[in-house]
Design an enzyme around this catalytic site. Structure first.
Site, short mmCIF file in Angstrom:
data_model
loop_
_atom_site.label_atom_id
_atom_site.label_comp_id
_atom_site.label_asym_id
_atom_site.label_seq_id
_atom_site.Cartn_x
_atom_site.Cartn_y
_atom_site.Cartn_z
N LYS A 103 -9.71 8.18 1.51
CA LYS A 103 -10.18 6.80 1.34
C LYS A 103 -11.64 6.65 1.74
O LYS A 103 -12.28 5.66 1.38
CB LYS A 103 -9.32 5.84 2.15
CG LYS A 103 -7.93 5.57 1.57
CD LYS A 103 -7.23 4.49 2.36
CE LYS A 103 -5.84 4.23 1.81
NZ LYS A 103 -4.91 5.36 2.09
N GLU A 106 -1.80 5.27 13.44
CA GLU A 106 -1.40 6.44 12.66
C GLU A 106 -1.60 7.72 13.47
O GLU A 106 -0.76 8.63 13.43
CB GLU A 106 -2.20 6.50 11.36
CG GLU A 106 -1.74 7.61 10.43
CD GLU A 106 -2.37 7.55 9.05
OE1 GLU A 106 -1.86 8.25 8.15
OE2 GLU A 106 -3.38 6.83 8.86
N PHE A 141 1.51 -3.52 4.11
CA PHE A 141 1.82 -4.85 4.64
C PHE A 141 3.34 -5.07 4.53
O PHE A 141 3.96 -4.70 3.54
CB PHE A 141 1.10 -5.93 3.84
CG PHE A 141 -0.36 -6.11 4.19
CD1 PHE A 141 -1.01 -5.28 5.08
CD2 PHE A 141 -1.09 -7.15 3.62
CE1 PHE A 141 -2.34 -5.46 5.42
CE2 PHE A 141 -2.44 -7.34 3.93
CZ PHE A 141 -3.06 -6.50 4.83
N HIS A 183 -3.16 8.05 5.74
CA HIS A 183 -3.41 6.73 5.16
C HIS A 183 -4.85 6.32 5.48
O HIS A 183 -5.57 5.85 4.61
CB HIS A 183 -2.40 5.73 5.72
CG HIS A 183 -2.38 4.42 5.02
ND1 HIS A 183 -2.36 4.30 3.65
CD2 HIS A 183 -2.37 3.15 5.49
CE1 HIS A 183 -2.34 3.02 3.30
NE2 HIS A 183 -2.35 2.30 4.40
N HIS A 201 -9.65 2.01 -0.61
CA HIS A 201 -8.20 1.81 -0.54
C HIS A 201 -7.71 1.28 -1.89
O HIS A 201 -7.97 0.13 -2.25
CB HIS A 201 -7.87 0.82 0.57
CG HIS A 201 -6.42 0.73 0.91
ND1 HIS A 201 -5.42 1.15 0.06
CD2 HIS A 201 -5.79 0.28 2.03
CE1 HIS A 201 -4.25 0.95 0.62
NE2 HIS A 201 -4.45 0.43 1.83
N CYS A 247 0.81 -1.22 0.00
CA CYS A 247 0.00 0.00 0.00
C CYS A 247 0.85 1.27 0.00
O CYS A 247 0.31 2.37 -0.22
CB CYS A 247 -0.94 0.01 1.20
SG CYS A 247 -1.88 -1.51 1.36
#
Length: 405
Positions: free
Chosen positions: A330, A309, A394, A298, A335, A159
């Site tokens: 988002k 975050e 990830f 994010h 996403h 991502c």
């Protein structure tokens, strides 16, 4: 050390197939999230996605060539073409000084699935299978299309892919390796196989309500909504841009790249790696601790990401975190995996340029662990000095880029 600016932007997104349309959607709170139409929704438990709508690849690619390109590559070429045309850089740069840093987190997974079906049903495997599937081929095709013979680096960091791509392109120009780079990311992974995979690792929301599915920083959040599309920017050495009279959107001035080294999917709950990444970008950008900031977060709408975050912002910014304008687009785009950082970087640049902060839609119930200003449900005017875009992937990949006017 060279200064680096943004001179062109392009995007294909669930909220519009060019930057102008997408930006208008974002600042007006228009969501691209809905029940999947790409396949029968009964095939998967998670049914809400953010699909690109009305995309016509023949606007950018010859019709006979389209069948040789996975959808993720078609999106990438479209966004890159928009950015190159917007910048006016074509034929105004030496090919050997023109680079291409466009990545994908997944690559041609639709092609991969289709060709596996061919193999298991004794059908012929396409001669284009491998070049359609591999995740570097978007960068390769874009470089071919625009005769970009400089450095070519298709980053793959889940991502964080396109934030890293833009950051690495920024440093390539800053340190003199190129005069301009097409940078960004792309993804087209809305498919039952992908949805089932993310569902199995408990990453996706099970909500069937599009308006309450992607709800970053809200206490009710329970997973992300899978999106798709592509984003591309033209980064250019400042003097080169000025010499040709280019339109300059913003200056890119900071980049952070760290790893949690903690877990394959979960962020480090202490947020030290993410905070250090943000701090690196701020330090390189010359942040003084007093400027007004916008952060395109994010903000995935997963329980762990959003709280971690938030903690990272507090560690990196201290008390200034409570004064920062923050939002997660988002909430409208879903996403977009490898494309998400590039599209969100464009949103950060547009916020800086226009003085408008896009909202976080669907925000209703505050979470005590997420107690910053997330610009709930309505855009606000703010003449910010700096804009950040953060992404976390990830594998523990952390990325942050910083822009100034």
């Amino acid at each position: 050390m060279k200064r680096v600016v943004v001179t062109g932007v392009g995007a294909v997104t669930p909220v519009g197939n060019n930057v102008e349309t997408a930006w208008e959607s974002l600042i007006n709170g228009k969501s691209g999230i809905g029940i999947v139409t790409r396949y029968d929704p009964s095939l998967t438990k998670a049914k809400v996605v953010a699909e690109v709508k009305g995309f016509d690849p023949t606007q950018y690619i010859e019709k006979r060539e389209c069948r040789k390109l996975d959808l993720y590559c078609q999106y990438a070429i479209a966004a890159a073409t928009q950015a190159v045309e917007d910048s006016g850089i074509k034929d105004k740069i030496e090919p050997e000084r023109f680079g291409c840093y466009v990545g994908s987190g997944v690559g041609g997974i639709i092609t991969f699935y289709d060709q596996c079906e061919n193999m298991f049903t004794d059908k012929n495997i396409s001669p284009f299978f491998i070049p359609m599937m591999i995740s570097n081929i978007a960068a390769g095709n874009i470089a071919i299309k625009f005769n970009a013979k400089g450095p070519c680096l298709p980053v793959v960091t889940a991502c964080s892919t396109s934030t890293h791509a833009i950051g690495e392109a920024f440093h390539a120009i800053k340190y003199g390796l190129a005069d301009a780079v097409i940078a960004g990311g792309t993804e087209a992974a809305i498919h039952p196989l992908t949805i089932k995979g993310f569902t199995s690792c408990k990453a996706l929301t099970m909500s069937d309500d599009p308006e309450n599915a992607s709800i970053p920083f809200d206490k009710r959040r329970n997973g992300f909504v899978l999106g798709e599309g592509a984003g591309a920017v033209i980064l250019e050495e400042y003097e080169h841009a000025v010499a040709r009279g280019a339109n300059i959107y913003a200056e890119i001035c900071g980049y952070g790249n760290t790893c949690d080294a903690h877990h394959v999917t979960a962020p480090d709950p202490e947020a030290q790696g993410a905070a250090r990444c943000i701090k690196l970008a701020l330090d390189e950008a010359g942040y003084k601790g007093t400027e007004e900031i916008y952060i395109n977060a994010h903000g995935t709408s997963t329980p762990m990401n959003d709280s971690t975050e938030t903690k990272a912002f507090k560690i990196a910014l201290g008390e200034q975190a409570y004064k920062a304008h923050i939002s997660s687009t988002k909430s409208m785009t879903g996403h977009m995996l490898g494309a998400t950082g590039a599209v969100e970087a464009i949103a950060a640049v547009m916020a800086l340029k226009t003085g408008t902060i896009p909202p976080t839609m669907g925000y209703k119930e505050p979470d005590p662990e997420c107690d910053l200003d997330y610009t709930p449900n309505k855009a606000v005017k703010a003449d910010v000095d700096m804009a950040l875009s953060t992404t976390f992937g990830f594998g523990g990949h952390n990325a942050c880029i910083a822009f100034r006017k």
